[in-house]
Write an enzyme that holds these catalytic residues in place. Structure first.
Site, PDB file in Angstrom:
ATOM      1  N   SER A 523      -7.261   1.876 -14.010  1.00 23.64           N
ATOM      2  CA  SER A 523      -7.055   1.684 -12.571  1.00 23.64           C
ATOM      3  C   SER A 523      -7.400   2.966 -11.818  1.00 23.64           C
ATOM      4  CB  SER A 523      -5.600   1.336 -12.308  1.00 23.64           C
ATOM      5  OG  SER A 523      -4.803   2.465 -12.614  1.00 23.64           O
ATOM      6  N   HIS A 524      -7.432   2.842 -10.514  1.00 25.81           N
ATOM      7  CA  HIS A 524      -7.663   4.034  -9.705  1.00 25.81           C
ATOM      8  C   HIS A 524      -6.536   5.035  -9.896  1.00 25.81           C
ATOM      9  CE1 HIS A 524     -11.247   2.638  -7.948  1.00 25.81           C
ATOM     10  NE2 HIS A 524     -10.693   1.577  -7.377  1.00 25.81           N
ATOM     11  N   MET A 525      -5.320   4.514 -10.000  1.00 25.54           N
ATOM     12  CA  MET A 525      -4.212   5.440 -10.215  1.00 25.54           C
ATOM     13  C   MET A 525      -4.419   6.218 -11.504  1.00 25.54           C
ATOM     14  SD  MET A 525      -0.200   4.917 -11.096  1.00 25.54           S
ATOM     15  CE  MET A 525      -0.457   5.090 -12.864  1.00 25.54           C
ATOM     16  N   LEU A 528      -6.816   8.936 -11.047  1.00 28.52           N
ATOM     17  CA  LEU A 528      -6.221  10.023 -10.276  1.00 28.52           C
ATOM     18  C   LEU A 528      -5.287  10.861 -11.157  1.00 28.52           C
ATOM     19  CD1 LEU A 528      -5.513   8.025  -7.006  1.00 28.52           C
ATOM     20  CD2 LEU A 528      -7.089   9.947  -7.228  1.00 28.52           C
TER      21      LEU A 528
END
Lengths: 863, 121
Positions: A523-525, A528
């Site tokens: 995921s983007h999380m 990050l």
């Protein structure tokens, strides 16, 4: 009725043709492109995650791996852009250029190609001219060291994100270096560099001469002038700056210290600043720098020099901090200090005061040694610096008070925690006693044996799931409820949440670790977390229930699929993990190879509502992916609304008078063989998202607060209720449209004067899933409408939506969620749509908002 | 702390550098070489317990290192790593009495475990 639909169809076809041009692209085609974009998106995200993992320090990898992984990414992203361009009818032609530019930067690293000559860049004059030569620190992030150089990137990151004071500053970028070299015809000399020692030295000498006698191109001069003017508005006409080297590869490499040039105390006058800038550029080609570059394996032709222009602090005391004592594994940091400027300490020229401070909850000075500070460096009035004799009265007394020592220590810990790596920090204190941080870079540290010392600690959870970012984190548990609650998140807390969300970026730099009940490692999380090196663990099951808000824990995520949560804060374990990472990063080859991720993984485009959410705002491959994904969803929404009437449309029989026409683009309706104008029974709806929304809309009591006994699927009831459609003529009622496939829904509903729109993809693959909800309008006055928006906002946030509202418009987004969870959310949205139809009529005062919101959330739909 | 000696041969510096750091943390004495030639010269003067070698290298490649080690220093265990793993090379290496065979990227933890097994731990 039949005529009406035929008319609508004819009109719709015309609109469709106009909207799509002569290409005859049907919505079905669009949809298949959208799915291609999604598939490529997933593949690309997986490659990025794999690269992050393999290059994370736990694997032995070689360049063959990086090349093959990158080629896979390049091909996938390239084909994603192709599909995207069809989908958007080439509305973002710049995206390809941005992709090309990032690709070129990556290939330079991955294939170790020497910088190509000016001819090679010939076609890109415009691209280079449009790049920025000067950047304010407010627009620089840590990931931009290839643009602004390592020093600028680190200092800007601190300035923008950490509660410390840094001097005002701006960056002269790597693009400025390019244009300067080209303008003065030095690029050719650089590409021709070669030969053995003698001729090589002569060539370097020639380049230095050409740089120092060169002219600053007018565009660049203007840009610098502009930045100086804006600096003067903050410090007045009579101020000075330091012009410091900020080379591209200087990123995180403490070993570069002292290799390049710094010009101190330069008056803020055009010519003086330009001269200093030239000196910094020439510093790249000094004999010692070139020897050093060769030694560490960097081709001087591949590196560009940016410059940091930092306001001089009129320093009373300056010095250096090592935020972790490199010599001892005892939780201490060391501070060196001297009178005047710190250059003497940095260059190791003078004796200084020396303090050891024990870190921890109650920091204390562990030892002090007062140096014999015979001389000091001070700013000269006309610019430049001078070494003067220290007044006898102060030469042998401590240059710092105990309070200052402890405050410096506190700030150093803040910085170390932010970068998650021991730091080498330069600081200064002015006459007014204000502390300024001048520079921070990773500290070289000794390789230490890593051993887990967790014996004796109580295990709270030992869970299987997925480690997103390996590491150890300790802190207080913060159980996430909804985005507004994040304001309460304190530095060093451990975020525990049900789902992963890129919304967490707000707290990510301060989080000690993140644990989610569900989530995906791609995921983007997750990206990050890798970027910020936040130890993170997803699919932890029931962490939100097991871990108590406010309790102190230590998370050890050192395995691929297992994490252990211990009771209390185990400082030794945290410290050891940090040192282990630091040790690996000291391996130059590792850092150099890993550098390529800088162009691939960081995500700069987080908020689609910000202006920088554009092709030009894309700095990395991940940004491009994010941009494509977001815009593809938007494109699909627009087209679903515009092009729907070109398809076979059927009325949907419902037990409520919602008047919905269904357009099936594939697998959304069972037995859909009837001609346009036929009817679809509720039981025929096979679209997963539509079924979920309808289930909510028809939930007993949600549509009509009157005590009616509606039965879902009750065909007779639906037939009987059809005529009493609330507003307008019967024809008007059939303006609500659902475009569906088995996994997709675009639903636009108009009730009276307000509009609901849901766009949703709900499949077995969590990371493909998204839901976009929009609500606008209303018949009552603005105040009541705003109250309704407020109520919807409360409800949406409670479901975990990211929301934005303005006036009587609210938009909520949610993505990356398991099918079952998504269905529940859609059911709730269905109820919300039904519930809010007449809501503003009863929202007589602000107090009612919370009351009705809570009622709704509790399942009480009475008005 | 053990005083076992481990040799790493790989024509890419990063592999040796990273392996050296990780294995030294375990207490091994580690030496790294960028080609088979210098590695064999060193082997003639110093006994190593484990040799970790890349398969594909210019000049003396991993298979030749393996053959030489097996004939001259039969006690030394050889672990082969390669970016170009396929069944044929794996079978060939295993016939040559290789202790272990890893495709790159190699998980450091697994390499450590393999070395430990090679040393009878």
């Amino acid at each position: 009725m039949g005529d009406l639909i035929v008319n609508v169809l004819a009109k719709g076809k015309g609109l469709l043709r106009r909207a799509l041009g002569s290409g005859q692209v049907t919505f079905k085609v669009m949809f298949s492109r959208f799915r291609q974009v999604l598939e490529n998106h997933n593949r690309a995200i997986e490659i990025i995650a794999d690269m992050g993992d393999k290059l994370g320090g736990d694997y032995l990898f070689d360049i063959a791996y990086i090349r093959s992984a990158y080629e896979g990414l390049y091909a996938t992203l390239g084909s994603s852009i192709e599909s995207f361009n069809v989908l958007t009818r080439d509305r973002y032609p710049q995206l390809k250029n941005v992709f090309g530019r990032i690709d070129r930067d990556i290939r330079l690293l991955v294939y170790d190609r020497a910088a190509e000559g000016p001819q090679a860049f010939g076609g890109e004059d415009q691209a280079i001219a449009s790049l920025e030569f000067v950047l304010p620190y407010s627009s620089i992030t840590l990931g931009m060291s290839h643009v602004a150089g390592g020093k600028n990137a680190n200092l800007a990151e601190l300035k923008n994100n950490v509660e410390i004071v840094t001097p005002e500053a701006f960056a002269i970028t790597a693009s400025a270096y390019d244009i300067y070299m080209r303008h003065n015809k030095i690029s050719e000399m650089i590409s021709a560099l070669g030969g053995n020692d003698g001729p090589y030295k002569a060539a370097l000498n020639e380049i230095r001469g050409a740089i120092l006698s060169g002219a600053v191109p007018p565009d660049l001069a203007r840009a610098i002038e502009g930045a100086m003017a804006s600096l003067k508005t903050k410090c007045g006409d009579k101020c000075f700056i330091a012009v410091r080297s900020s080379a591209q590869a200087e990123d995180g490499a403490s070993s570069f210290a002292g290799q390049f040039e710094t010009v101190l105390n330069v008056p803020l006058e055009s010519m003086r600043v330009q001269e200093a800038y030239k000196q910094v550029l020439a510093g790249l080609f000094s004999d010692s720098a070139s020897v050093y570059l060769k030694e560490v394996g960097i081709d001087i032709r591949n590196i560009k020099m940016a410059a940091a222009c930092v306001l001089m602090v009129d320093a009373k005391v300056s010095g250096v901090i090592y935020s972790t004592n490199p010599g001892r594994d005892d939780g201490t940091l060391i501070i060196n200090a001297t009178w005047g400027l710190g250059a003497a300490i940095v260059e190791g020229r003078a004796d200084s005061d020396f303090y050891i401070v024990r870190k921890g909850p109650a920091p204390a000075i562990f030892s002090k040694r007062t140096g014999k500070k015979d001389s000091m460096i001070v700013n000269s009035d006309e610019g430049g610096v001078a070494t003067v004799k220290t007044p006898v009265s102060i030469a042998e007394i401590n240059s710092l008070t105990d309070e200052q020592v402890l405050e410096l220590a506190r700030q150093a810990v803040l910085i170390e925690n932010y970068f998650r790596h021991p730091q080498d920090i330069e600081w200064a204190i002015d006459e007014g006693g204000r502390i300024f941080i001048l520079q921070a870079r990773p500290l070289r540290s000794e390789a230490l044996k890593i051993e887990s010392q967790v014996s004796g600690a109580r295990v709270l959870m030992k869970v299987r799931g997925n480690v997103v970012q390996r590491g150890v984190g300790a802190g207080r548990v913060f159980v996430f409820k909804h985005p507004d609650g994040l304001d309460e998140f304190s530095r060093g807390d451990i975020l525990v949440a049900r789902n992963d969300s890129s919304e967490f970026i707000r707290i990510m730099p301060y989080a000690s670790a993140i644990i989610t009940d569900t989530g995906s490692i791609t995921s983007h999380m997750a990206s990050l977390c890798r970027e910020f090196r936040v130890p993170a663990f997803v699919n932890a099951g029931n962490a939100t229930q097991v871990l108590e808000h406010g309790s102190e824990i230590t998370v050890v995520a050192d395995d691929e699929d297992q994490a252990t949560v211990y009771d209390g804060i185990l400082r030794d374990v945290v410290e050891q993990a940090r040192r282990s990472l630091a040790a690996m990063e000291d391996v130059y080859e590792y850092r150099k190879k890993r550098y390529v991720l800088r162009y691939i993984s960081p995500l700069n485009l987080v908020d689609p509502l910000l202006e920088k959410f554009s092709p030009e705002g894309c700095k990395t491959m991940h940004d491009i992916l994010r941009f494509i994904h977001e815009k593809s969803v938007m494109e699909l929404i627009d087209n679903a609304m515009r092009g729907l009437k070109g398809q076979a449309a059927k009325k949907l029989d419902l037990p409520i008078p919602a008047g919905i026409i269904v357009v099936d683009i594939g697998g959304g309706v069972l037995n859909s063989v009837e001609p346009p104008g036929g009817r679809v029974a509720l039981g025929q709806v096979a679209s997963i998202p539509l079924r979920a929304v309808l289930q909510g809309m028809t939930y007993p009591g949600a549509w009509d607060s009157a005590p009616v006994s509606l039965k879902v699927n009750d065909f007779m009831t639906s037939m009987m209720r059809m005529p009493d459609i609330a507003s307008g003529s019967e024809g008007d009622a059939w303006r609500n449209v659902a475009v569906v496939s088995r996994e997709y829904l675009n639903l636009s509903l108009r009730f009276g004067y307000h509009f609901n729109m849901i766009d949703c993809y709900c499949s077995e693959t969590a990371r493909n899933n998204h839901v976009y909800f929009r609500f606008t309008g209303g018949a009552t006055d603005m105040v009541k409408r705003s109250r309704r928006i407020e109520l919807i906002s409360i409800v949406l946030k409670n479901y975990g939506f990211n929301t934005k509202s303005k006036g009587d418009l609210i938009i909520g987004r949610l993505a990356n969620m398991k099918k079952e969870d998504m269905e529940k959310i859609l059911d709730s949205l269905g109820r919300l749509i039904a519930y809010t139809r007449q809501l503003d009529a009863v929202l007589h005062d602000d107090g009612k908002v919370l009351l009705y919101a809570n009622n709704f959330l509790a399942g009480d739909y009475k008005l | 702390m053990s005083d076992h000696r481990v040799m790493i041969i790989d024509d890419e510096k990063i592999v040796g550098d990273m392996a050296k750091l990780s294995l030294e943390q375990e207490g091994y004495i580690v030496e790294t070489f960028l080609n088979g030639e210098t590695a064999l010269v060193r082997l003639a003067e110093q006994k190593f317990d484990v040799v970790v070698t890349d398969l594909k290298m210019k000049g003396i490649d991993g298979m030749e290192v393996l053959r030489t080690v097996k004939s001259l220093y039969p006690d030394t265990r050889v672990i082969m790593i390669t970016a170009f793993a396929n069944l044929d090379t794996a079978i060939e290496a295993l016939r040559g009495d290789v202790h272990d065979f890893f495709p790159k990227p190699v998980k450091i933890k697994e390499l450590k475990a393999s070395i430990q097994r090679a040393l009878g731990g």
